[in-house]
Write a protein that holds these residues in place. Sequence first.
Motif, mmCIF file in Angstrom:
data_model
loop_
_atom_site.group_PDB
_atom_site.id
_atom_site.type_symbol
_atom_site.label_atom_id
_atom_site.label_comp_id
_atom_site.label_asym_id
_atom_site.label_seq_id
_atom_site.Cartn_x
_atom_site.Cartn_y
_atom_site.Cartn_z
ATOM 1 N N UNK A 72 1.039 -1.396 0.052
ATOM 2 C CA UNK A 72 -0.036 0.037 -0.174
ATOM 3 C C UNK A 72 1.016 1.303 -0.006
ATOM 4 N N UNK A 73 1.799 1.178 0.860
ATOM 5 C CA UNK A 73 2.773 2.263 0.632
ATOM 6 C C UNK A 73 3.475 2.599 -0.601
ATOM 7 N N UNK A 74 3.836 1.437 -1.330
ATOM 8 C CA UNK A 74 4.298 1.441 -2.660
ATOM 9 C C UNK A 74 3.548 2.006 -3.753
ATOM 10 N N UNK A 75 2.200 1.957 -3.400
ATOM 11 C CA UNK A 75 1.411 2.898 -4.287
ATOM 12 C C UNK A 75 1.780 4.419 -4.748
ATOM 13 N N UNK A 76 2.657 4.803 -3.744
ATOM 14 C CA UNK A 76 3.218 6.159 -4.008
ATOM 15 C C UNK A 76 3.858 6.147 -5.284
ATOM 16 N N UNK A 77 4.608 5.218 -5.613
ATOM 17 C CA UNK A 77 5.316 5.170 -7.041
ATOM 18 C C UNK A 77 4.154 5.272 -8.238
ATOM 19 N N UNK A 78 3.242 4.757 -8.333
ATOM 20 C CA UNK A 78 2.138 4.943 -9.241
ATOM 21 C C UNK A 78 1.605 6.397 -9.205
#
Length: 415
Positions: free
Chosen positions: A243-249
């Motif tokens: 969920x934190x990695x959605x920051x890339x998108x």
Amino acid sequence: MTNIPEEKTLDSSITLLQEGFPFLHKRMQQFNSDIFKTRLLGEEVICIHGPEAAQVFYDTSKFQRKGAIPKPVQKTLLGEDGVQTMDDVAHRHRKAMFMSLMSKASINHLLAQCDRAWRAYVTKWVNMPEVVLFEDVQEIMCLGACAWAGVPLKPTEVRQRAQDFTAMVDAFGAADMRHYRGRKARSRTESWVGGIIEQVRKKKLHPDENSPLYIVAWHYDTAGKLLSKKMATVELINLLRPIVAIAYYVAFSALALHKHPEYLERLRQPDGRFREMFVQEVRRFYPFAPFLGARVRNEFDWGGNHFKKGKLVLLDVYGMLHDPRLWEKPELFKPERFANWQGSPFDFIPQGGGEFELGHRCAGEWITIEVMKQALGFLVNHISYEVPPQNLYYKLDRMPTYPQSGVIISNIRRI
């Protein structure tokens, strides 16, 4: 049997790190083939491309995940021996736990928590000269994910936790200091999350019984045994970190919006249909996962080629998302291509393919799409801003990658 084209090299590991995302697809084009052999980390590897290849790759009678994910990736990105490394009944049982948290009600609860975080940060942004969107969205996602999961998070530790989750992701394609930082970040995060799991089991912390924290902390394996604290820690992180990695998108969504302002009014439409098309095109167009790996479970023949038991096989994810045979003018950013898209689970695979319930497709794909739509909604309907001159270039030889400036926005105002 046909002869599989083979790259004449002692080992291509360094070249892979140097070339990044296009490594597999570049060689597919050179060989004019959807299959070739190379050597990585001293091992012969077969690389495959295309929807038919993906369908075979996700056939659990032919492939297994055990032994496919390198230890360096487990020690940073995924954690050791998590759901991604499991097969058969054990995998289906563990995957069912993850899928139980992907209900509409659960996703709506996550969106509500993210909405609170977005609103709090917008209030802060209007008083700031500029914001690095990629960095602040990591914190927004971390706040939303922890509140959704029932994981206590002090305001003073939000930045560190968000940075640690991101460092784990940032380490997967590196063999330098990024890898070292990822391992240190995982160690800190496992210590923190493990302590929370222990508090739950000692009845010192009482999360809601429907919360991800409670469900993971009290999950039993197929033998009827409570997951070890270590394993429960790994799996709870496997819920929070993506969920934190959605920051890339989200950073790439902001970049796409900046480069294509002609879509702004359509993105503001209340029905959200075009917003979903835009999000899907962001997931197709911008690089996220270069490839996926599995090992041959039982010998089989496919496409005139023989696959020996134990052979490591890589599926070309990045190349498939940019293949002109699958996507008209794939070099163009065109959300309209998804207006009447009738794809299968094997041609659009930015986060992996296959079936959701029983297969190895990413359990969090629905969450990714909905959280991206919400983020895009804030960018177009809740604030106005300027994008000052900066370096928005993203490197394909960096895995993972993102706009180098982090997407700086300034002169932020509420709409």
